[in-house]
Design a protein around this motif. Structure first.
Motif, PDB file in Angstrom:
ATOM      1  N   UNK A   1       0.372  -0.773  -0.206  1.00 23.09           N
ATOM      2  CA  UNK A   1      -0.143  -0.416  -0.209  1.00 23.09           C
ATOM      3  C   UNK A   1       0.774   1.048  -0.854  1.00 23.09           C
ATOM      4  N   UNK A   2       2.140   1.414   0.816  1.00 23.39           N
ATOM      5  CA  UNK A   2       2.724   2.414   0.719  1.00 23.39           C
ATOM      6  C   UNK A   2       3.919   2.317   0.423  1.00 23.39           C
ATOM      7  N   UNK A   3       4.856   2.700   0.023  1.00 21.16           N
ATOM      8  CA  UNK A   3       6.048   2.693  -0.635  1.00 21.16           C
ATOM      9  C   UNK A   3       7.470   3.749   0.092  1.00 21.16           C
ATOM     10  N   UNK A   4       8.827   3.467   0.011  1.00 19.28           N
ATOM     11  CA  UNK A   4       9.632   4.598   0.996  1.00 19.28           C
ATOM     12  C   UNK A   4      10.413   5.334   0.242  1.00 19.28           C
ATOM     13  N   UNK A   5       9.841   6.252  -0.979  1.00 11.74           N
ATOM     14  CA  UNK A   5      10.536   7.149  -1.406  1.00 11.74           C
ATOM     15  C   UNK A   5      11.540   8.070  -1.551  1.00 11.74           C
ATOM     16  N   UNK A   6      13.304   7.720  -1.924  1.00 11.70           N
ATOM     17  CA  UNK A   6      13.976   8.316  -1.951  1.00 11.70           C
ATOM     18  C   UNK A   6      14.054   9.758  -2.350  1.00 11.70           C
ATOM     19  N   UNK A   7      14.378  10.792  -1.528  1.00 14.29           N
ATOM     20  CA  UNK A   7      14.633  12.026  -2.656  1.00 14.29           C
ATOM     21  C   UNK A   7      15.564  13.089  -1.501  1.00 14.29           C
ATOM     22  N   UNK A   8      17.278  13.004  -2.268  1.00 14.77           N
ATOM     23  CA  UNK A   8      17.916  13.982  -1.382  1.00 14.77           C
ATOM     24  C   UNK A   8      18.005  13.838  -0.680  1.00 14.77           C
ATOM     25  N   UNK A   9      18.608  12.154  -0.479  1.00 12.20           N
ATOM     26  CA  UNK A   9      18.706  11.100   0.628  1.00 12.20           C
ATOM     27  C   UNK A   9      17.744  10.762   2.199  1.00 12.20           C
ATOM     28  N   UNK A  10      16.368  11.805   1.683  1.00  9.66           N
ATOM     29  CA  UNK A  10      15.160  11.802   2.881  1.00  9.66           C
ATOM     30  C   UNK A  10      14.606  10.970   2.522  1.00  9.66           C
ATOM     31  N   UNK A  11      14.428  10.087   3.834  1.00  6.09           N
ATOM     32  CA  UNK A  11      13.624   9.276   3.076  1.00  6.09           C
ATOM     33  C   UNK A  11      11.551   8.995   3.938  1.00  6.09           C
ATOM     34  N   UNK A  12      11.208   8.742   2.874  1.00  4.29           N
ATOM     35  CA  UNK A  12      10.083   9.158   3.263  1.00  4.29           C
ATOM     36  C   UNK A  12       9.162   7.853   2.682  1.00  4.29           C
ATOM     37  N   UNK A  13       7.751   7.459   3.582  1.00  9.57           N
ATOM     38  CA  UNK A  13       6.625   6.653   3.135  1.00  9.57           C
ATOM     39  C   UNK A  13       5.283   7.508   2.519  1.00  9.57           C
ATOM     40  N   UNK A  14       5.594   7.068   0.735  1.00 12.62           N
ATOM     41  CA  UNK A  14       4.457   7.508   0.284  1.00 12.62           C
ATOM     42  C   UNK A  14       3.397   6.412  -0.188  1.00 12.62           C
ATOM     43  N   UNK A  15       2.139   6.937  -0.358  1.00  9.26           N
ATOM     44  CA  UNK A  15       1.205   5.698  -1.150  1.00  9.26           C
ATOM     45  C   UNK A  15       1.637   5.330  -2.464  1.00  9.26           C
ATOM     46  N   UNK A  16       1.306   3.783  -2.408  1.00  8.84           N
ATOM     47  CA  UNK A  16       1.861   3.935  -3.863  1.00  8.84           C
ATOM     48  C   UNK A  16       1.484   4.168  -4.930  1.00  8.84           C
ATOM     49  N   UNK A  17       0.422   4.896  -5.102  1.00  7.33           N
ATOM     50  CA  UNK A  17      -0.402   5.935  -5.638  1.00  7.33           C
ATOM     51  C   UNK A  17       0.049   6.752  -6.205  1.00  7.33           C
ATOM     52  N   UNK A  18       1.194   7.503  -5.361  1.00  6.47           N
ATOM     53  CA  UNK A  18       1.426   8.643  -5.274  1.00  6.47           C
ATOM     54  C   UNK A  18       3.441   8.469  -5.544  1.00  6.47           C
ATOM     55  N   UNK A  19       3.324   7.787  -6.402  1.00  3.96           N
ATOM     56  CA  UNK A  19       5.428   7.282  -6.977  1.00  3.96           C
ATOM     57  C   UNK A  19       4.801   7.587  -8.583  1.00  3.96           C
ATOM     58  N   UNK A  20       6.555   8.274  -8.969  1.00  5.15           N
ATOM     59  CA  UNK A  20       5.626   8.490  -9.996  1.00  5.15           C
ATOM     60  C   UNK A  20       7.305   7.865 -10.895  1.00  5.15           C
ATOM     61  N   UNK A  21       6.989   7.532 -12.061  1.00  5.24           N
ATOM     62  CA  UNK A  21       8.189   7.235 -13.127  1.00  5.24           C
ATOM     63  C   UNK A  21       9.846   8.557 -13.083  1.00  5.24           C
ATOM     64  N   UNK A  22      10.883   7.806 -12.626  1.00  8.32           N
ATOM     65  CA  UNK A  22      11.363   8.293 -12.181  1.00  8.32           C
ATOM     66  C   UNK A  22      12.003   8.788 -10.566  1.00  8.32           C
ATOM     67  N   UNK A  23      10.913   8.178  -9.705  1.00  6.82           N
ATOM     68  CA  UNK A  23      11.229   8.117  -8.395  1.00  6.82           C
ATOM     69  C   UNK A  23      12.427   7.125  -7.864  1.00  6.82           C
ATOM     70  N   UNK A  24      12.977   7.291  -7.083  1.00  3.84           N
ATOM     71  CA  UNK A  24      13.669   5.995  -5.972  1.00  3.84           C
ATOM     72  C   UNK A  24      12.825   5.714  -4.803  1.00  3.84           C
ATOM     73  N   UNK A  25      12.803   4.664  -4.906  1.00  5.35           N
ATOM     74  CA  UNK A  25      12.379   3.770  -3.578  1.00  5.35           C
ATOM     75  C   UNK A  25      12.969   3.114  -3.031  1.00  5.35           C
ATOM     76  N   UNK A  26      12.855   2.557  -2.285  1.00  5.21           N
ATOM     77  CA  UNK A  26      13.776   1.764  -0.900  1.00  5.21           C
ATOM     78  C   UNK A  26      13.550   0.311  -1.331  1.00  5.21           C
ATOM     79  N   UNK A  27      13.712  -1.039  -1.041  1.00  7.10           N
ATOM     80  CA  UNK A  27      13.138  -2.202  -1.292  1.00  7.10           C
ATOM     81  C   UNK A  27      13.943  -2.717  -0.131  1.00  7.10           C
ATOM     82  N   UNK A  28      13.289  -3.079   1.062  1.00  8.82           N
ATOM     83  CA  UNK A  28      14.334  -4.229   2.519  1.00  8.82           C
ATOM     84  C   UNK A  28      13.848  -5.157   1.861  1.00  8.82           C
ATOM     85  N   UNK A  29      14.727  -6.181   2.560  1.00  6.22           N
ATOM     86  CA  UNK A  29      14.878  -7.669   2.694  1.00  6.22           C
ATOM     87  C   UNK A  29      12.998  -7.981   3.053  1.00  6.22           C
TER      88      UNK A  29
END
Length: 194
Positions: A9-37
């Motif tokens: 439902x959510x993903x961790x988007x990394x922007x300028x070294x900052x990681x923030x939790x966002x809803x999956x619908x807010x992710x855009x092409x080009x965003x960097x997403x952190x995926x944990x084990x």
């Protein structure tokens, strides 16, 4: 299985070294997403950093995790293994691999009944025709042998009627259409075609 069941439902988007939790619908092409084990990969993308084994059995059916490193593509819905990955999003929504698979499966489902409907229409004419021709072959051999020799050759007449039934029986047509669809889909999958 629905696509929504395969995404978090959510993903961790990394922007300028900052990681923030966002809803999956807010992710855009080009965003960097952190995926944990152990997490599902939320979008299609390219690994920017990290190394891990990714379980792609959802797509390939292969239970052995595939090693992913920097520059390797990943498919949304796959499960990350033991390492953390930073993924650059390349496709979301309708452009994602899973959405394309779902669309192709739905298109194939819509096509299949049309083909089977055509086969059913052909069989409505074909079946009675084969039965009539088989009866004519039986009667023709029976009558012909009686007129030619004065004695009816029942054995040969039965053989002629059964030969027409075996050669022209509609089971071959009724079974061949679905089997050819399955075989064609299998060959396409072997060639990595959707």
């Amino acid at each position: 299985m629905r696509l929504l069941d395969l995404r978090p439902e959510t993903a961790r988007v990394v922007t300028d070294g900052q990681e923030r939790e966002v809803p999956i619908e807010d992710i855009k092409v080009g965003d960097h997403v952190r995926v944990r084990p152990g997490e599902r990969i939320p979008t299609d993308g390219i690994v920017v950093s990290g190394h891990s084994g990714v379980d792609q059995s959802l797509v390939t059916g292969e239970a052995v995790p595939v090693e992913k490193r920097e520059g390797d593509p990943v498919i949304g819905g796959s499960i990350n293994g033991t390492g953390a990955l930073l993924v650059n999003t390349t496709a979301i929504g309708e452009g994602s691999f899973l959405q394309q698979v779902i669309r192709h499966v739905e298109d194939a489902r819509a096509l299949k009944p049309g083909i089977l409907h055509l086969v059913d229409r052909v069989l409505r004419i074909y079946t009675p025709t084969v039965l009539v021709v088989a009866a004519q072959a039986f009667l023709g051999w029976l009558t012909g042998s009686w007129l030619g020799t004065g004695q009816a050759d029942v054995g040969r007449a039965v053989f002629a009627g059964l030969s027409v039934l075996v050669m022209g029986y509609p089971c071959a047509v009724g079974i061949s259409a679905p089997l050819s669809i399955v075989r064609g889909a299998g060959q396409a999958a072997d060639l990595s075609l959707l």
